[in-house]
Design a protein around this motif. Sequence first.
Motif, short mmCIF file in Angstrom:
data_model
loop_
_atom_site.label_atom_id
_atom_site.label_comp_id
_atom_site.label_asym_id
_atom_site.label_seq_id
_atom_site.Cartn_x
_atom_site.Cartn_y
_atom_site.Cartn_z
N ASP A 78 0.84 -1.19 0.00
CA ASP A 78 0.00 0.00 0.00
C ASP A 78 0.88 1.24 0.00
OD1 ASP A 78 -2.32 -1.48 0.08
OD2 ASP A 78 -2.38 -1.53 2.27
N LEU A 79 0.61 2.13 -0.92
CA LEU A 79 1.32 3.40 -0.97
C LEU A 79 0.37 4.47 -0.45
CD1 LEU A 79 2.89 3.08 -4.53
CD2 LEU A 79 3.97 2.64 -2.33
N SER A 80 0.79 5.15 0.58
CA SER A 80 -0.06 6.17 1.17
C SER A 80 0.09 7.47 0.42
CB SER A 80 0.31 6.39 2.64
OG SER A 80 0.08 5.21 3.37
N VAL A 81 -1.04 7.99 -0.03
CA VAL A 81 -1.08 9.31 -0.65
C VAL A 81 -2.31 10.01 -0.11
CG1 VAL A 81 0.09 8.66 -2.80
CG2 VAL A 81 -2.37 8.49 -2.67
N GLN A 82 -2.28 11.32 -0.16
CA GLN A 82 -3.43 12.09 0.28
C GLN A 82 -4.36 12.29 -0.91
OE1 GLN A 82 -2.55 15.97 1.87
NE2 GLN A 82 -4.71 16.47 2.16
N ALA A 142 -15.31 -6.21 -11.56
CA ALA A 142 -16.48 -5.88 -10.73
C ALA A 142 -17.01 -7.14 -10.06
CB ALA A 142 -17.56 -5.22 -11.58
N ILE A 143 -17.07 -8.25 -10.80
CA ILE A 143 -17.53 -9.52 -10.23
C ILE A 143 -16.60 -9.95 -9.09
CG2 ILE A 143 -17.79 -11.99 -10.73
CD1 ILE A 143 -18.73 -11.12 -13.56
N MET A 144 -15.31 -9.64 -9.22
CA MET A 144 -14.32 -10.00 -8.21
C MET A 144 -14.34 -9.06 -7.00
SD MET A 144 -11.18 -10.82 -10.83
CE MET A 144 -9.95 -10.54 -9.58
N GLY A 145 -15.17 -8.01 -7.04
CA GLY A 145 -15.28 -7.10 -5.90
C GLY A 145 -14.42 -5.86 -5.99
N TYR A 146 -13.82 -5.61 -7.16
CA TYR A 146 -13.00 -4.41 -7.31
C TYR A 146 -13.85 -3.23 -7.71
CZ TYR A 146 -8.80 -7.24 -6.96
OH TYR A 146 -7.82 -8.07 -6.50
N ARG A 147 -13.42 -2.06 -7.29
CA ARG A 147 -14.08 -0.81 -7.64
C ARG A 147 -13.11 0.03 -8.46
NH1 ARG A 147 -15.72 -0.67 -1.59
NH2 ARG A 147 -17.82 -1.51 -1.70
N LEU A 148 -13.68 0.87 -9.29
CA LEU A 148 -12.89 1.72 -10.18
C LEU A 148 -13.10 3.18 -9.75
CD1 LEU A 148 -11.14 1.58 -12.76
CD2 LEU A 148 -13.24 1.76 -14.08
N TYR A 149 -12.00 3.90 -9.53
CA TYR A 149 -12.06 5.29 -9.10
C TYR A 149 -11.14 6.16 -9.96
CZ TYR A 149 -14.09 3.58 -4.72
OH TYR A 149 -14.89 2.98 -3.79
N ARG A 150 -11.56 7.38 -10.18
CA ARG A 150 -10.69 8.41 -10.72
C ARG A 150 -10.35 9.30 -9.52
NH1 ARG A 150 -9.21 9.64 -15.41
NH2 ARG A 150 -10.90 8.52 -16.43
N ILE A 164 -7.76 4.30 -10.74
CA ILE A 164 -7.24 3.20 -9.92
C ILE A 164 -8.30 2.12 -9.72
CG2 ILE A 164 -5.59 4.68 -8.71
CD1 ILE A 164 -7.54 4.39 -6.24
N ILE A 165 -7.83 0.93 -9.39
CA ILE A 165 -8.67 -0.20 -9.05
C ILE A 165 -8.39 -0.54 -7.59
CG2 ILE A 165 -9.18 -2.62 -9.53
CD1 ILE A 165 -7.91 -2.18 -12.30
N SER A 166 -9.47 -0.72 -6.82
CA SER A 166 -9.28 -1.03 -5.41
C SER A 166 -10.44 -1.87 -4.91
CB SER A 166 -9.20 0.27 -4.60
OG SER A 166 -9.10 0.00 -3.23
N LYS A 167 -10.15 -2.77 -3.97
CA LYS A 167 -11.23 -3.49 -3.29
C LYS A 167 -11.76 -2.64 -2.14
CE LYS A 167 -10.85 -8.30 -4.36
NZ LYS A 167 -10.95 -9.66 -3.87
N ASP A 168 -10.98 -1.66 -1.74
CA ASP A 168 -11.39 -0.77 -0.65
C ASP A 168 -12.18 0.40 -1.21
OD1 ASP A 168 -9.91 -2.29 1.21
OD2 ASP A 168 -8.08 -1.20 0.66
#
Length: 173
Positions: A78-82, A142-150, A164-168
Amino acid sequence: KKDENILLKIQMYMISLWLLFVLMIPLTLKWSDMNGSLKEKIQVVFGENIFPILCLLMAVIGWLMVKQLEYRWNGTRDLSVQVTKAESENFEYLTFLTTYIIPLVCIDLENIRYIVVLIILLVIIGVIFIRSDFYLGNPTLAIMGYRLYRIQYILEGQTEEKLIISKDKVQEG
């Protein structure tokens, strides 16, 4: 790094087609007269079902690619960014599904000409998919539980923007 990026895009495209291949199996599977010896039955099943067998093979390859990708992502630290701005792009999953996958399922798969057209379409869509960086809008993710964010984020004092793609669930802050 560029070759690795192209391979990742190809892998993501193959994964995105996984659902198409799975849907094509019941659409094209044929069960003929099952009289005769076991050897004759096997010859009939395999002789009449080359396309569904290829679809099954492609679906298995897609599934293996998903597992390899999950393994690769599990090793990512995990890379922490603001995060200063986060917008959901999950609609892209449905866009891909309704624009590409569903219409392709409706192609007449009994006619070899249509199968050739399907293969040509998949190659053309793949080239567009890879060159346009559309590979993240992948319904299998999406089926695997990943979400897509800009997101917009601050890194070393500079504001950057990425898809980015994230499960969180990603939020501002």
